[in-house]
Design an enzyme around this catalytic site. Structure first.
Site, PDB file in Angstrom:
ATOM      1  N   VAL A 183     -43.401  -3.463   5.716  1.00 42.80           N
ATOM      2  CA  VAL A 183     -43.906  -4.819   5.920  1.00 42.80           C
ATOM      3  C   VAL A 183     -45.415  -4.685   6.091  1.00 42.80           C
ATOM      4  CG1 VAL A 183     -43.970  -6.825   7.442  1.00 42.80           C
ATOM      5  CG2 VAL A 183     -41.786  -5.696   6.957  1.00 42.80           C
ATOM      6  N   GLU A 184     -46.183  -5.473   5.346  1.00 46.70           N
ATOM      7  CA  GLU A 184     -47.631  -5.255   5.271  1.00 46.70           C
ATOM      8  C   GLU A 184     -48.437  -6.472   5.693  1.00 46.70           C
ATOM      9  OE1 GLU A 184     -51.064  -3.928   2.006  1.00 46.70           O
ATOM     10  OE2 GLU A 184     -48.946  -3.892   1.470  1.00 46.70           O
TER      11      GLU A 184
END
Length: 250
Positions: A183-184
């Site tokens: 998850v960025e």
């Protein structure tokens, strides 16, 4: 590069908007130079030889298997419904992205595919995309995603300059050196975009093909990545169990 996607979608539509257009430009604005240079070791081990089991990052949260011989990575996750973080403003875009990828942990040859989300006030936007650095992000044509959708993504690296999602291209294979489930919080120019509260994203069926053998995300060479704020506080937590990688907003 020829690319395909394998998605298991519930009903839902995503409409184009200035908010999503800005988010896509911000996500693809990451330069190849950023890949492989975004981590520092946590207190439980050294990072110089990539022996730490936990590292911190300014924009990634999730898990990675760091080893040679990676040719394929897969995972399934449910698209979250983002929300404005505590103290946030309704006039600000808050975004994030979930993806699987090969390379990028310790080099700049990242190939990835996943879903981007944004929230501004009561408006929500979602988009499925793929990217092979240093080329620009490309949205999948004819696919719409929304919160609650079950998305299955697979990346196969087939050469040093090409690859596919779910379908391998003909030709000599290039072995990667890491597989990621991430998850960025991505960057716009030199700054990170405001990070949305995504609740949680769990990658199931999180496996990689390494030297011809399929391994789970919990392999001996797996690394936990914690996304930290500029103040050093953790914004994500990760639990790895078998072929499951759970990333939560903290």
């Amino acid at each position: 590069m020829k690319s395909f996607i394998s998605l298991s979608l519930l009903a839902g539509m995503a409409l184009a908007s200035p908010m999503m257009d800005r988010a896509k430009l911000e996500l693809q604005a990451r330069s190849a130079a950023c890949a492989g240079n975004r981590f520092r070791a946590s207190k439980d081990g050294g990072f110089g030889n990539i022996i730490a089991t936990t590292v911190s990052s300014s924009n990634w949260g999730g898990a990675a298997i760091v080893t040679s011989g990676v040719t394929k990575v897969s995972g399934t996750f449910t698209v979250p419904k983002p929300s404005i973080p505590f103290g946030g403003r309704t006039t600000t875009d808050y975004c994030g992205a979930a993806w699987v990828g090969i390379d990028g942990y310790s080099n700049s040859a990242l190939i990835q595919t996943g879903v981007l989300w944004c929230v501004e006030g009561t408006s929500y936007e979602y988009e499925a995309w793929y990217e092979y650095l240093p080329a620009s992000l490309i949205a999948y044509s004819g696919f719409s995603v929304t919160s609650g959708n079950s998305v299955t993504v697979t990346v196969t690296k087939t050469s040093s300059t090409g690859g596919t999602t779910t379908i391998s291209a003909n030709g000599k294979k290039s072995q990667g050196t890491s597989a990621e489930w991430i998850v960025e919080d991505f960057t716009s120019g030199s700054s990170l975009v405001p990070f949305a509260n995504f609740g949680s994203v769990t990658f199931t069926g999180a496996t990689a093909v390494i030297n011809g053998a399929t391994v789970q995300a919990s392999a001996d060479s797996s690394v936990t990545i914690v996304l930290e704020s500029s103040f050093g506080s953790a914004l994500t937590g990760t639990t790895i169990s078998g072929s499951s990688v759970a990333v939560v907003y903290e």
